[in-house]
Write a protein that holds these residues in place. Structure first.
Motif, PDB file in Angstrom:
ATOM      1  N   PHE A  38       0.809  -1.209   0.000  1.00  0.00           N
ATOM      2  CA  PHE A  38       0.000   0.000   0.000  1.00  0.00           C
ATOM      3  C   PHE A  38       0.850   1.271   0.000  1.00  0.00           C
ATOM      4  N   ASP A  39       2.170   1.133   0.174  1.00  0.00           N
ATOM      5  CA  ASP A  39       3.061   2.292   0.091  1.00  0.00           C
ATOM      6  C   ASP A  39       3.409   2.644  -1.349  1.00  0.00           C
ATOM      7  N   THR A  40       2.957   1.842  -2.298  1.00  0.00           N
ATOM      8  CA  THR A  40       3.370   1.964  -3.690  1.00  0.00           C
ATOM      9  C   THR A  40       2.830   3.210  -4.364  1.00  0.00           C
ATOM     10  N   PHE A  41       1.667   3.683  -3.921  1.00  0.00           N
ATOM     11  CA  PHE A  41       0.959   4.695  -4.695  1.00  0.00           C
ATOM     12  C   PHE A  41       1.021   6.067  -4.025  1.00  0.00           C
ATOM     13  N   ASP A  42       1.546   7.036  -4.751  1.00  0.00           N
ATOM     14  CA  ASP A  42       1.637   8.401  -4.244  1.00  0.00           C
ATOM     15  C   ASP A  42       0.239   8.961  -4.012  1.00  0.00           C
ATOM     16  N   GLY A  43       0.110   9.730  -2.951  1.00  0.00           N
ATOM     17  CA  GLY A  43      -1.182  10.349  -2.663  1.00  0.00           C
ATOM     18  C   GLY A  43      -2.133   9.448  -1.908  1.00  0.00           C
ATOM     19  N   GLU A  44      -1.754   8.192  -1.686  1.00  0.00           N
ATOM     20  CA  GLU A  44      -2.604   7.271  -0.930  1.00  0.00           C
ATOM     21  C   GLU A  44      -2.223   7.334   0.550  1.00  0.00           C
ATOM     22  N   ASN A  45      -3.092   6.839   1.394  1.00  0.00           N
ATOM     23  CA  ASN A  45      -2.791   6.735   2.824  1.00  0.00           C
ATOM     24  C   ASN A  45      -2.697   5.249   3.162  1.00  0.00           C
ATOM     25  N   PRO A  46      -1.486   4.674   3.132  1.00  0.00           N
ATOM     26  CA  PRO A  46      -1.359   3.238   3.350  1.00  0.00           C
ATOM     27  C   PRO A  46      -1.856   2.786   4.715  1.00  0.00           C
ATOM     28  N   ALA A  47      -1.790   3.676   5.720  1.00  0.00           N
ATOM     29  CA  ALA A  47      -2.214   3.287   7.073  1.00  0.00           C
ATOM     30  C   ALA A  47      -3.675   2.869   7.090  1.00  0.00           C
ATOM     31  N   VAL A  48      -4.507   3.570   6.325  1.00  0.00           N
ATOM     32  CA  VAL A  48      -5.944   3.260   6.314  1.00  0.00           C
ATOM     33  C   VAL A  48      -6.183   1.841   5.823  1.00  0.00           C
ATOM     34  N   THR A 102      -6.904  -9.266 -15.363  1.00  0.00           N
ATOM     35  CA  THR A 102      -6.744  -8.664 -16.686  1.00  0.00           C
ATOM     36  C   THR A 102      -5.735  -7.525 -16.669  1.00  0.00           C
ATOM     37  N   GLU A 103      -5.877  -6.619 -15.701  1.00  0.00           N
ATOM     38  CA  GLU A 103      -4.965  -5.472 -15.634  1.00  0.00           C
ATOM     39  C   GLU A 103      -3.565  -5.873 -15.222  1.00  0.00           C
ATOM     40  N   TYR A 104      -3.467  -6.847 -14.313  1.00  0.00           N
ATOM     41  CA  TYR A 104      -2.150  -7.301 -13.862  1.00  0.00           C
ATOM     42  C   TYR A 104      -1.369  -7.908 -15.034  1.00  0.00           C
ATOM     43  N   GLU A 105      -2.043  -8.730 -15.834  1.00  0.00           N
ATOM     44  CA  GLU A 105      -1.381  -9.373 -16.974  1.00  0.00           C
ATOM     45  C   GLU A 105      -1.122  -8.381 -18.111  1.00  0.00           C
ATOM     46  N   ARG A 106      -2.015  -7.429 -18.262  1.00  0.00           N
ATOM     47  CA  ARG A 106      -1.864  -6.425 -19.318  1.00  0.00           C
ATOM     48  C   ARG A 106      -0.685  -5.504 -19.031  1.00  0.00           C
ATOM     49  N   ASN A 107      -0.563  -5.068 -17.775  1.00  0.00           N
ATOM     50  CA  ASN A 107       0.559  -4.227 -17.341  1.00  0.00           C
ATOM     51  C   ASN A 107       0.720  -2.996 -18.222  1.00  0.00           C
ATOM     52  N   ALA A 108      -0.405  -2.319 -18.475  1.00  0.00           N
ATOM     53  CA  ALA A 108      -0.400  -1.120 -19.304  1.00  0.00           C
ATOM     54  C   ALA A 108      -0.363   0.122 -18.426  1.00  0.00           C
ATOM     55  N   LEU A 109      -0.489   1.276 -19.074  1.00  0.00           N
ATOM     56  CA  LEU A 109      -0.528   2.538 -18.343  1.00  0.00           C
ATOM     57  C   LEU A 109      -1.663   2.516 -17.330  1.00  0.00           C
ATOM     58  N   SER A 169      -2.298   0.424 -15.065  1.00  0.00           N
ATOM     59  CA  SER A 169      -2.769  -0.911 -14.664  1.00  0.00           C
ATOM     60  C   SER A 169      -2.554  -1.158 -13.175  1.00  0.00           C
ATOM     61  N   LYS A 170      -1.379  -0.780 -12.664  1.00  0.00           N
ATOM     62  CA  LYS A 170      -1.088  -1.033 -11.248  1.00  0.00           C
ATOM     63  C   LYS A 170      -2.063  -0.280 -10.349  1.00  0.00           C
ATOM     64  N   LYS A 171      -2.394   0.948 -10.757  1.00  0.00           N
ATOM     65  CA  LYS A 171      -3.322   1.737  -9.951  1.00  0.00           C
ATOM     66  C   LYS A 171      -4.728   1.147 -10.003  1.00  0.00           C
ATOM     67  N   LEU A 172      -5.142   0.663 -11.166  1.00  0.00           N
ATOM     68  CA  LEU A 172      -6.452   0.034 -11.293  1.00  0.00           C
ATOM     69  C   LEU A 172      -6.529  -1.232 -10.446  1.00  0.00           C
ATOM     70  N   VAL A 173      -5.465  -2.042 -10.475  1.00  0.00           N
ATOM     71  CA  VAL A 173      -5.423  -3.249  -9.644  1.00  0.00           C
ATOM     72  C   VAL A 173      -5.599  -2.878  -8.177  1.00  0.00           C
ATOM     73  N   ASN A 174      -4.896  -1.831  -7.756  1.00  0.00           N
ATOM     74  CA  ASN A 174      -4.985  -1.383  -6.371  1.00  0.00           C
ATOM     75  C   ASN A 174      -6.400  -0.958  -5.997  1.00  0.00           C
ATOM     76  N   HIS A 175      -7.056  -0.218  -6.859  1.00  0.00           N
ATOM     77  CA  HIS A 175      -8.423   0.238  -6.580  1.00  0.00           C
ATOM     78  C   HIS A 175      -9.397  -0.942  -6.527  1.00  0.00           C
ATOM     79  N   HIS A 176      -9.251  -1.896  -7.427  1.00  0.00           N
ATOM     80  CA  HIS A 176     -10.133  -3.064  -7.422  1.00  0.00           C
ATOM     81  C   HIS A 176      -9.934  -3.887  -6.142  1.00  0.00           C
TER      82      HIS A 176
END
Length: 285
Positions: A85-95, A133-140, A142-149
């Protein structure tokens, strides 16, 4: 017993098999395991738990398990470390680490399927399809979409507690007690919000009445329940995490590090360092 070590912050795996090739093991990471199809037995923490399509399990590093497959099974694995959860800027990993803490702290979560609601099973299935799908696609993005899902899945799991399907009338004091427990769970990381005075203000009762009602229905004082709850969450974080004392103080709402040390000493009679050694004997301090 074998121990698997994962260095990547996230691994997603979607596969079907009729033979389980991994002996009983634990690991250094967390695993969310979704059963898309198939059946068998999940050997989890010394219990044999039947599994079927639509089941989901959340495992922490100290959990040990293996699958005994009876029908070919489609597994979806979401394996992540505490740093994920530390991967994404602007996120609050503690939550989001708090969501994991709460799910793992519930006794009913350690030996059973976490998905009970049929509609939620379909939602989680769709979310995992998007994740794979997004993990395997690894497009622009994708990592953020995986995180949100994945965060959506955690929210779904939080509403699938053991009483999610029960529809029964409760006495008024039982209703308020259940609301109190939910309020404490949602605000446990903010000490000001879980003071007896603030809880009483929120529920429009006197502090004295809230204390008497809680003790009557729960069997322990409100203050002790909150302290024990915080302490158990803190112990769990110490077992699984690698945060500094400063970060732990911030995450749990302590005024400073000395307050955290004092809290641990009061609750356990041990220093924070001694408690860490007891919980994770192999760690180098």
């Amino acid at each position: 017993m074998k121990r698997y070590t994962q260095f990547n912050r996230l691994i997603v795996d979607d596969f079907t098999t009729d033979v389980w090739e991994h002996p009983l093991h634990n690991h250094n990471h967390y695993e969310v395991i979704f059963i898309r199809s198939g059946s068998g037995i999940h050997h989890l923490n010394n219990s044999l738990v039947p599994y079927h399509a639509g089941h989901l399990y959340l495992l922490g590093p100290e959990d040990e398990h293996e699958f005994i497959i009876e029908e070919p099974t489609n597994f979806v694995y979401f394996k992540f470390t505490k740093l994920y959860f530390d991967t994404f800027d602007g996120e609050n990993p503690a939550v989001w680490n708090q969501h994991i803490d709460k799910l793992l702290s519930k006794k009913w979560s350690r030996k059973r399927n976490l998905l009970k609601n049929k509609e939620d099973i379909n939602i989680v299935d769709d979310l995992f399809k998007l994740i794979v799908t997004e993990y395997e696609r690894n497009a622009l993005l994708s990592k953020k979409l995986v995180n949100h899902h994945f965060k959506a899945i955690l929210l779904v799991l939080n509403r699938n507690g053991p009483n999610c399907d029960k529809k029964q009338k409760r006495r008024a004091d039982s209703d308020i007690t259940e609301a109190l427990l939910e309020y404490i769970e949602l605000n446990i990381y903010d000490p000001k919000s879980v003071s007896q005075k603030e809880i009483a203000r929120y529920f429009h009762y006197s502090p004295n009445y809230i204390g008497i009602l809680f003790k009557k229905n729960i069997g322990t004082s409100l203050k002790k329940y909150i302290q024990d709850y915080r302490y158990n969450l803190l112990k769990q974080r110490l077992k699984h995490g690698h945060q500094s004392t400063k970060q732990l103080s911030l995450d749990f709402g302590f005024t400073d590090e000395s307050h955290l040390h004092k809290f641990v000493k009061t609750q356990s009679g041990k220093s924070l360092i001694s408690l860490k050694k007891e919980l994770v004997p192999e760690m180098i301090l």
